[in-house]
Design a protein around this motif. Structure first.
Motif, PDB file in Angstrom:
ATOM      1  N   ALA A  21       0.835  -1.205   0.000  1.00  0.00           N
ATOM      2  CA  ALA A  21       0.000   0.000   0.000  1.00  0.00           C
ATOM      3  C   ALA A  21       0.867   1.253   0.000  1.00  0.00           C
ATOM      4  O   ALA A  21       0.595   2.220  -0.721  1.00  0.00           O
ATOM      5  N   ARG A  22       1.919   1.251   0.827  1.00  0.00           N
ATOM      6  CA  ARG A  22       2.837   2.390   0.848  1.00  0.00           C
ATOM      7  C   ARG A  22       3.538   2.538  -0.498  1.00  0.00           C
ATOM      8  O   ARG A  22       3.743   3.661  -0.981  1.00  0.00           O
ATOM      9  N   LEU A  23       3.943   1.416  -1.098  1.00  0.00           N
ATOM     10  CA  LEU A  23       4.643   1.446  -2.380  1.00  0.00           C
ATOM     11  C   LEU A  23       3.799   2.150  -3.443  1.00  0.00           C
ATOM     12  O   LEU A  23       4.268   3.073  -4.127  1.00  0.00           O
ATOM     13  N   THR A  24       2.543   1.724  -3.591  1.00  0.00           N
ATOM     14  CA  THR A  24       1.685   2.327  -4.617  1.00  0.00           C
ATOM     15  C   THR A  24       1.342   3.776  -4.283  1.00  0.00           C
ATOM     16  O   THR A  24       1.305   4.629  -5.175  1.00  0.00           O
ATOM     17  N   GLY A  25       1.125   4.061  -3.012  1.00  0.00           N
ATOM     18  CA  GLY A  25       0.791   5.429  -2.623  1.00  0.00           C
ATOM     19  C   GLY A  25       1.935   6.401  -2.850  1.00  0.00           C
ATOM     20  O   GLY A  25       1.737   7.507  -3.364  1.00  0.00           O
ATOM     21  N   ILE A  26       3.146   6.000  -2.475  1.00  0.00           N
ATOM     22  CA  ILE A  26       4.302   6.888  -2.656  1.00  0.00           C
ATOM     23  C   ILE A  26       4.624   7.050  -4.134  1.00  0.00           C
ATOM     24  O   ILE A  26       4.981   8.144  -4.592  1.00  0.00           O
ATOM     25  N   MET A  27       4.483   5.970  -4.914  1.00  0.00           N
ATOM     26  CA  MET A  27       4.719   6.069  -6.347  1.00  0.00           C
ATOM     27  C   MET A  27       3.772   7.098  -6.965  1.00  0.00           C
ATOM     28  O   MET A  27       4.186   7.953  -7.768  1.00  0.00           O
TER      29      MET A  27
END
Length: 414
Positions: A21-27
């Motif tokens: 979730a963090r990966l997609t949000g930060i991207m």
């Protein structure tokens, strides 16, 4: 093979779900900032306007971060993070609509920057404070490093992907951001952990408890304030559109590569730290990493070749990653869980000041003395901060190992 309890497997699953979730949000956020930065400079041609984007994000974060830390100690941190992703999705969708209608303006970008600042105010304490609830203390350094690796991967691919998609127009970038942020929201809503709400009544005393705790713990104060002043002075992110367009003579694709370069170095450093974790002399390594960050900033400021500029930014990113892992591991291990959200909020406040206020400082200084002089002065300032902190915080400089047990705070009992 020894039997692994189901609770351990479940915790691993929840950690990886939140990591994704963090990966997609930060991207998505990185793609969003590339498009916003390029549009703002394209609309105004002003370094001052680029700095205002950072300032308009920082002010609401400054006002709301400490209450957000209290919220992270009272309510489910995953749901707070999900709400922040949803708000950023609304911002991205609004930008997509305005780009489609050719109605994007300086005022709209600055207004939406306020909403981004509000979202980040609640996002940062929640995402930092949730990790220790998903992994055991013995695995915390590796979990922090893995989280940092995912973040750096997102920061590498996000700007580069944003620059490429921008070739199809700003609307395509903002629509992609909206989709990714909605995916992040859905993933986070599925994160479960044993939530223990802090039962202290909401008051100024309890809201400021994290700040008071950091002030009393001088090693923690030194580590957090070191990052604040180093990045505040040495950050050059806000000036990348100027460097890309006017100094390195490239376009949105080049800007995306420049924004991704620090994270290339940081990702490589994260992989190295996962293979060879830090064990000894962590204080000296923290200060040395900040000094290297300052030297790399100087090299970037003086470069007129995009390859050398990317190399300098990658080195700065690698040094910053060492600082992040050391700082966050010390913070998480030295802080009891009942106050971890508020201490994370203090860290978020410092990060926001160093990033968003640093962007304003860079833009204002560049408007006065030029972009090259602004970055060079910032690099020299970062070197001075590293040397000064060695004297001001000897306990931090002499820190040998990470703490294995969190200290008990008497702050909330007094």
């Amino acid at each position: 093979m020894p039997h692994i309890p189901m609770s351990s497997l479940l915790r691993q699953k929840m950690f990886m779900r939140f990591w994704l979730a963090r990966l997609t949000g930060i991207m998505a956020n990185q793609m969003l900032m590339v498009a916003v930065g390029w549009q703002m400079y394209d609309l105004t041609g002003s370094a001052w306007a680029l700095g205002l984007v950072g300032l308009f994000q920082f002010v609401p974060a400054l006002l709301m971060t400490l209450p957000a830390g209290h919220a992270a100690d009272r309510w489910h941190r995953g749901k707070i993070f999900a709400a922040c992703m949803a708000l950023q999705a609304v911002v991205a969708a609004t930008m997509a609509f305005s780009a489609w209608q050719h109605s994007t303006s300086r005022e709209l970008i600055l207004g939406l920057s306020i909403l981004l600042g509000m979202a980040r105010a609640f996002q940062m304490p929640a995402q930092q404070a949730i990790t220790p609830r998903l992994v055991p203390p013995s695995m915390l350094q590796r979990a922090v490093t893995l989280s940092s690796s995912g973040m750096e991967f997102a920061v590498i691919t996000g700007p580069a992907l944003g620059g490429l998609i921008y070739m199809a127009g700003a609307t395509a970038v903002y629509a992609s951001c909206t989709a990714l942020l909605l995916v992040s929201t859905g993933l986070t809503l599925g994160v479960r952990y044993a939530h223990q709400a802090n039962q202290n009544a909401v008051s100024w005393r309890s809201t400021l408890a994290g700040l008071a705790f950091v002030w009393r713990q001088k090693v923690l104060l030194g580590a957090l304030s070191l990052d604040l002043f180093a990045v505040l002075l040495g950050g050059a992110t806000a000036l990348l559109p100027i460097y890309a367009k006017d100094i390195l003579h490239t376009g949105p694709q080049g800007l995306g590569l420049l924004r991704a370069a620090p994270s290339v170095g940081a990702l490589l450093m994260s992989l190295a730290l996962m293979r060879w974790p830090l064990h000894r002399r962590v204080g000296h390594k923290l200060l040395a990493a900040v000094a290297v960050f300052g030297l790399a900033t100087l090299a970037f400021g003086l470069s007129t070749h995009i390859g050398l500029s990317m190399l300098a930014l990658a080195l700065a990113g690698a040094a910053d990653n060492v600082s992040v892992v050391i700082r966050l591991t010390i913070m998480q291990l030295d802080t009891p869980d009942d106050i971890r959200g508020r201490v994370s909020a203090v860290n978020s406040l410092f990060i926001g000041a160093s990033n968003q206020l640093g962007e304003f400082e860079s833009g204002a200084l560049a408007a006065a003395v030029g972009p090259v002089a602004s970055v060079v002065i910032g690099g020299l300032g970062t070197l001075a901060v590293a040397a000064l902190w060695f004297k001001l915080f000897p306990g931090l400089a002499q820190r040998d190992q990470f703490e294995n047990q969190p200290r008990q705070t008497e702050l909330l009992k007094s």
